[in-house]
Design a protein around this motif. Structure first.
Motif, PDB file in Angstrom:
ATOM      1  N   LEU A   8      21.585  16.712 -10.066  1.00  0.00           N
ATOM      2  CA  LEU A   8      20.334  15.956 -10.102  1.00  0.00           C
ATOM      3  C   LEU A   8      20.605  14.462 -10.239  1.00  0.00           C
ATOM      4  CD1 LEU A   8      18.303  18.307 -12.457  1.00  0.00           C
ATOM      5  CD2 LEU A   8      18.040  18.034  -9.997  1.00  0.00           C
ATOM      6  N   PHE A  37      15.090  23.666 -18.837  1.00  0.00           N
ATOM      7  CA  PHE A  37      14.710  22.329 -19.288  1.00  0.00           C
ATOM      8  C   PHE A  37      14.031  22.380 -20.654  1.00  0.00           C
ATOM      9  CE2 PHE A  37      14.966  22.136 -14.738  1.00  0.00           C
ATOM     10  CZ  PHE A  37      15.557  20.914 -14.491  1.00  0.00           C
ATOM     11  N   ASN A  73      11.213  20.939 -21.736  1.00  0.00           N
ATOM     12  CA  ASN A  73       9.771  21.215 -21.748  1.00  0.00           C
ATOM     13  C   ASN A  73       9.425  22.348 -20.775  1.00  0.00           C
ATOM     14  OD1 ASN A  73      10.194  19.947 -19.385  1.00  0.00           O
ATOM     15  ND2 ASN A  73       9.042  18.112 -19.876  1.00  0.00           N
ATOM     16  N   ALA A  80       9.305  23.151 -17.894  1.00  0.00           N
ATOM     17  CA  ALA A  80       9.145  22.795 -16.477  1.00  0.00           C
ATOM     18  C   ALA A  80       8.841  24.001 -15.613  1.00  0.00           C
ATOM     19  CB  ALA A  80      10.395  22.057 -15.963  1.00  0.00           C
ATOM     20  N   TYR A  98       6.301  26.177 -13.190  1.00  0.00           N
ATOM     21  CA  TYR A  98       5.259  25.782 -12.247  1.00  0.00           C
ATOM     22  C   TYR A  98       3.916  26.296 -12.769  1.00  0.00           C
ATOM     23  CZ  TYR A  98       9.610  25.578  -9.652  1.00  0.00           C
ATOM     24  OH  TYR A  98      10.890  25.334  -9.283  1.00  0.00           O
ATOM     25  N   LYS A 157       7.318  16.567 -16.649  1.00  0.00           N
ATOM     26  CA  LYS A 157       8.064  15.558 -15.899  1.00  0.00           C
ATOM     27  C   LYS A 157       9.315  16.118 -15.239  1.00  0.00           C
ATOM     28  CE  LYS A 157      10.830  12.931 -19.314  1.00  0.00           C
ATOM     29  NZ  LYS A 157      11.393  14.177 -19.772  1.00  0.00           N
ATOM     30  N   ASP A 158       9.777  17.281 -15.685  1.00  0.00           N
ATOM     31  CA  ASP A 158      10.975  17.851 -15.069  1.00  0.00           C
ATOM     32  C   ASP A 158      10.665  18.796 -13.909  1.00  0.00           C
ATOM     33  OD1 ASP A 158      12.819  16.501 -16.605  1.00  0.00           O
ATOM     34  OD2 ASP A 158      12.738  17.974 -18.221  1.00  0.00           O
ATOM     35  N   LEU A 159       9.376  18.886 -13.534  1.00  0.00           N
ATOM     36  CA  LEU A 159       8.973  19.808 -12.473  1.00  0.00           C
ATOM     37  C   LEU A 159       9.762  19.579 -11.182  1.00  0.00           C
ATOM     38  CD1 LEU A 159       6.936  21.889 -13.107  1.00  0.00           C
ATOM     39  CD2 LEU A 159       5.146  20.477 -12.124  1.00  0.00           C
ATOM     40  N   LYS A 211      12.688  18.174 -10.828  1.00  0.00           N
ATOM     41  CA  LYS A 211      14.085  18.580 -10.992  1.00  0.00           C
ATOM     42  C   LYS A 211      14.203  20.095 -10.965  1.00  0.00           C
ATOM     43  CE  LYS A 211      15.421  14.577 -13.722  1.00  0.00           C
ATOM     44  NZ  LYS A 211      15.538  14.102 -15.106  1.00  0.00           N
TER      45      LYS A 211
END
Ligand code: ADP
Ligand code: MG
Lengths: 368, 305
Positions: free
Chosen positions: A64, A93, A95, A97, A99, B194-196, B198
Motif C-alpha cells: 500500500l 485494519f 477500524n 474497514a 464494506y 478511512k481504510d476502505l 486500502k
C-alpha cells in the motif's frame, strides 16, 4: 483440522527485508534502511510508540506504500514492485474497514469474487472460515448490525479466506474495550496455533506483544531496537528504550557512576560492587527490588511517596537519589506504613546501560 | 415563563398564522386567479375567490402558448444538468479524496470558488464564451504570440469559431460548472471508514472496481439528494436561459412564462392564463420533491445509516 487450516499452513512464507527504506523527502526519513528476517509461520509483533513507523513498515510489506529503497522478499520472491494483490498478503485494519453496504458473507467473499473464484467455491470457503470464527449465524447481516468483536472477526475472516502467505494486522484490537481485547487476544493466539500463517502484528501495547508474539520487533523512530523472543526482551533488554517500554510498571532507570570498585547513585549511596568507571544508567525491574525496613548490606534508603494496592500486590513509588523508583511488592499495606524504606537491588537482577547511547553494556558485572 | 405558557402559546400560534398567510397567500392568489376568466379579472381586478375557468385556462396554455415545448426544453436542461453534475462531482470528489494529488487543496478551493461566483455574476463573460467556445483558446494563441508564428508559417492565424448559443448544450454546460456537488460528495467520502480504499486494494480491487463496487453503492442517497437539488435549480433557472436561448422553441418554461406578459404597454396581461401556466410548470418539480424527498433528507444528513 479442516482444509482451510492446512491450506493456510502450507501457504505460510518467510519474509526478508533487505535495506528497506521509507523517506517522504530528505528531512522526513520514516524508516532508515532496515534488514530483518521473519520465519515462515512465525507470529511477529512489531511494537513501538505511535508515530514510530509501524504502519508504514506494514503497508510497505502489503504494497500500500512504495518503498523508497531496498528489497522485500516473500517466500523467496521479490515483491516490492508488485501490486498488493500479487504479493499474497492480507491485512486486518484498526477500524475494521469492512464494506458497510455488503453483508458479512459478501465482505468475506469480495476478494475471491475479484480474483474470479467460482461461486460455489466462494461459498464453500467463506462457510469454512465463518465456522472457524463462529460467524456462521451472522453471514446475512451487515457490519452495522454487529458488535465490535464480531466486526473484528469478520475482518480477520476476510483476510484469511484468501489463504494468504502472510497475514498483516495493524493495531486490530485498539478499538475494543479491555475485556473484549483480552478475549480477542486469546482467540487470535488460538487461531494462529491452528492455521500457522506467517503473521505480522503491529501494536503499541506491550501486553499484546508479550502475549501474542513468537518474537517481538521493537521499533524506535523507524529503527530496530531489539528483535527477540518476549522472554529474552523482558530479561535482557538491549537498550533503555526497550527496558522502559516493556513491563507494567516499566523498569526503573537510575543514573549511576562507577569509581573502579563500586557503583554510586547520584546522591552517593552505593548500590553495587563493580569494577567499572564512568557514567552508566542502571536498570532494575520493580518486581526485582527487595524491600526492607532496616538498613543492611548495600540497601539504599528511599522515601515513600505513595502506594497503590492492587490486591495481588502493591506498587510503591519512592524518591531515590532525585528520581522516582517504582517497586512491586507482595507485602500488604500494614507492613509498609512508614516513609523510610530500605531497598535491596540484587546484583543478578541489575541491568547496565551506556549513559550516552542507552545500549546495554557488559553483562559481566551482573555475574559477580 | 411557565404561568404564561397559555398566552405564549397564543402568541406563537399567531406568529405561525401570519407566517403561513405570508407564504400561502400568494399561492392561493395564484390558484384563484388561474381559475377565473380574463373578463372577470378585467372587471374585478384581483381574484379573491376561485372561479370555474381553471380547466379552460389550462387548455389555453396547451393550445395558445409554447409552454409545452418549453417544458420539454426545461426537462432536457434540468435533467442533463442534474445528471452531468452528479457524474462530474462524484468523479472530482473521488480524485480529491482518494488520490494523493499535488495541489489537491488548491484544486478544491478553486472548485469551491464557483459557489461564491454564481452564474448570475459571470453572465456576460459566459455569454461571450458561449457565443464562441474557442474564444479563450484564440485569446491565448494571440497573447502568447503563437498566432503570429502560425501566421508566418501557414499564411493565416488560427481563429476557430463555434457558437453554442441557442442549443441545449449551451444552456446546460454553464450550469454544470458548479462546486456544490463536489463539496457534498467530498464531505460524504470523508465520513466513510478511512481504510476502505486500502482494504479494497488488499482484496485485489483497483481504483475502478473500488469506484463501482464500493463507493457508488454507498453514495446512493447522496446521488439522489444532489440530483433533486440540481434538477430543481436547473428547472428554475431564469437569467442564463433568458440570454442563452434566443428563439421561443429553445427557451425554457420559466422564461416562456415571463414572455407571456406582452411587451407593449396598455394591454392588460392575461393573468388567469399565466397563473394556470405557472401551476403547470410547477407540477414537475413538485412531483420530483414528493417522490424523492426521503432521499433528499437522508443524503443531506451526510452519513451512513
Ligand atoms: N504522507 C506522509 N508524508 C510525510 N510523513 C508521513 C506521511 N505519512 C506518514 N508520515 C509520518 O510517518 C511517521 C510514521 O507513521 P506511522 O507509520 O503511521 O506510525 P505508527 O503506525 O507507528 O503510529 C509519522 O511520524 C508520520 O508523521
Ligand atoms: Mg499506525
Amino acid at each position: 483440522m479442516n482444509a482451510i487450516d492446512t491450506a493456510i499452513r502450507a501457504a505460510a512464507a518467510d519474509i526478508k527485508l533487505i535495506g528497506v527504506t521509507k523517506a517522504y523527502d530528505a528531512q522526513t526519513v520514516v524508516i532508515p534502511p532496515m534488514d530483518v528476517e521473519l520465519r515462515a509461520g512465525e507470529f511477529t509483533v512489531v511494537l513501538g510508540p505511535s508515530g514510530c513507523g509501524k504502519s508504514t513498515l506494514l503497508q510497505m510489506i502489503a504494497g500500500l506504500e512504495r518503498v523508497s529503497d531496498g528489497k522485500i522478499m516473500v517466500g523467496g520472491r521479490e515483491v516490492q514492485d508488485l501490486e498488493p494483490k500479487r504479493r499474497g498478503c492480507a491485512m486486518v485494519f484498526q477500524n475494521y474497514a469492512l464494506y458497510p453496504h455488503m453483508t458479512v458473507f459478501e465482505n468475506m467473499a469480495y476478494s475471491l469474487k475479484v480474483a474470479g473464484v467460482r461461486k460455489a467455491e466462494r461459498a464453500a470457503r467463506v462457510a469454512a472460515v465463518a465456522r472457524m470464527l463462529a460467524l456462521s449465524d451472522y453471514l446475512t447481516r451487515k457490519p452495522g448490525q454487529l458488535s465490535g468483536g464480531q466486526r473484528q472477526r469478520v475482518a480477520i475472516g476476510r483476510a484469511i479466506v484468501r489463504e494468504p502467505n502472510v497475514l498483516l494486522f495493524d493495531e486490530p484490537l485498539s478499538n475494543l474495550d479491555a475485556q473484549l481485547r483480552h478475549d480477542m487476544r486469546v482467540e487470535l493466539s488460538e487461531l494462529h496455533r491452528r492455521i500457522g500463517a506467517t503473521s505480522i502484528f503491529v501494536t503499541h501495547d506491550q501486553v499484546e506483544a508479550m502475549t501474542l508474539a513468537d518474537r517481538i520487533l521493537i521499533l524506535n523512530k523507524g529503527r530496530i531496537e531489539q528483535f527477540d523472543t518476549p522472554k529474552a526482551i523482558y530479561h535482557h533488554p538491549a537498550s533503555v528504550f526497550v527496558a522502559k517500554f516493556i513491563g507494567a510498571p516499566p523498569m526503573n532507570i537510575l543514573p549511576v557512576t562507577g569509581d573502579g570498585s563500586v557503583l554510586r547513585l547520584a546522591d552517593g549511596q552505593i548500590v553495587a560492587e563493580a569494577r567499572l568507571t564512568g557514567s552508566y544508567q542502571l536498570g532494575i525491574r520493580p518486581e526485582d527490588i527487595i524491600v526492607g525496613i532496616k538498613a543492611d548490606g548495600h540497601a539504599v534508603r528511599a522515601v515513600l511517596r505513595f502506594r497503590e494496592d492492587l490486591g495481588s500486590h502493591s506498587v510503591l513509588a519512592a524518591d531515590l537519589a532525585g528520581s522516582v523508583i517504582r517497586i512491586a511488592t507482595p507485602f500488604g499495606a500494614d507492613l509498609i506504613n512508614q516513609p523510610e524504606l530500605f531497598l535491596n537491588l540484587p546484583a543478578a537482577r541489575l541491568h547496565l546501560f551506556d549513559a550516552e547511547t542507552g545500549r546495554a553494556t557488559c553483562r559481566a558485572f551482573a555475574a559477580q | 415563563m411557565v404561568e404564561n405558557a397559555r398566552s405564549l402559546n397564543i402568541i406563537a400560534s399567531l406568529i405561525l398564522v401570519v407566517g403561513m398567510i405570508y407564504i400561502l397567500g400568494p399561492l392561493y392568489l395564484t390558484l384563484s386567479t388561474a381559475s377565473q376568466s380574463y373578463e372577470f379579472m378585467l372587471r374585478n381586478g384581483l381574484a379573491w375567490y376561485p372561479g370555474d375557468q381553471f380547466l379552460a385556462n389550462m387548455a389555453s396554455i396547451f393550445t395558445e402558448t409554447r409552454i409545452p415545448i418549453q417544458m420539454l426544453n426545461s426537462m432536457v436542461v434540468a435533467f442533463s444538468n442534474a445528471a452531468a453534475t452528479c457524474v462530474l462531482s462524484f468523479l472530482s470528489a473521488y480524485a480529491i479524496v482518494y488520490f494523493r494529488i499535488r495541489w489537491a487543496g488548491v484544486v478544491f478551493a478553486l472548485i469551491l470558488a464557483t459557489i461564491m461566483l454564481p452564474l448570475d455574476i459571470r453572465v456576460i463573460t459566459t455569454y461571450q464564451v458561449a457565443s464562441n467556445i474557442f474564444s479563450p483558446l484564440n485569446a491565448v494563441l494571440d497573447a502568447t504570440g503563437l498566432n503570429g508564428l502560425i501566421a508566418g508559417i501557414f499564411g493565416t492565424p488560427v481563429q476557430l469559431e463555434l457558437s453554442v448559443l441557442n442549443t441545449h448544450f449551451g444552456l446546460v454546460a454553464p450550469l454544470v460548472a458548479h462546486g456544490t456537488g463536489t463539496f457534498l460528495f467530498r464531505q460524504f467520502f470523508l465520513t466513510l471508514p478511512k481504510d476502505l480504499f486500502k482494504a479494497a486494494r488488499m482484496d485485489g480491487a483497483g481504483p475502478t472496481r473500488f469506484l463501482f463496487d464500493i463507493l457508488l453503492p454507498l453514495s446512493r442517497t447522496s446521488f439522489a439528494a444532489l440530483f433533486v437539488l440540481t434538477f430543481l435549480s436547473g428547472w428554475t433557472q431564469y437569467l442564463w436561459p433568458l440570454v442563452g436561448a434566443s428563439t421561443p422553441d429553445m427557451q425554457t418554461a420559466v422564461v416562456g412564462l415571463a414572455r407571456l406578459v406582452p411587451d407593449s404597454d396598455g394591454q392588460v396581461p392575461d393573468f388567469p392564463m399565466i397563473m394556470a401556466g405557472a401551476v403547470i410548470v410547477s407540477i414537475i418539480p413538485l412531483a420530483m420533491i414528493a417522490l424523492l424527498q426521503r432521499y433528499l433528507v437522508q443524503g443531506l444528513v451526510l452519513s451512513e445509516k
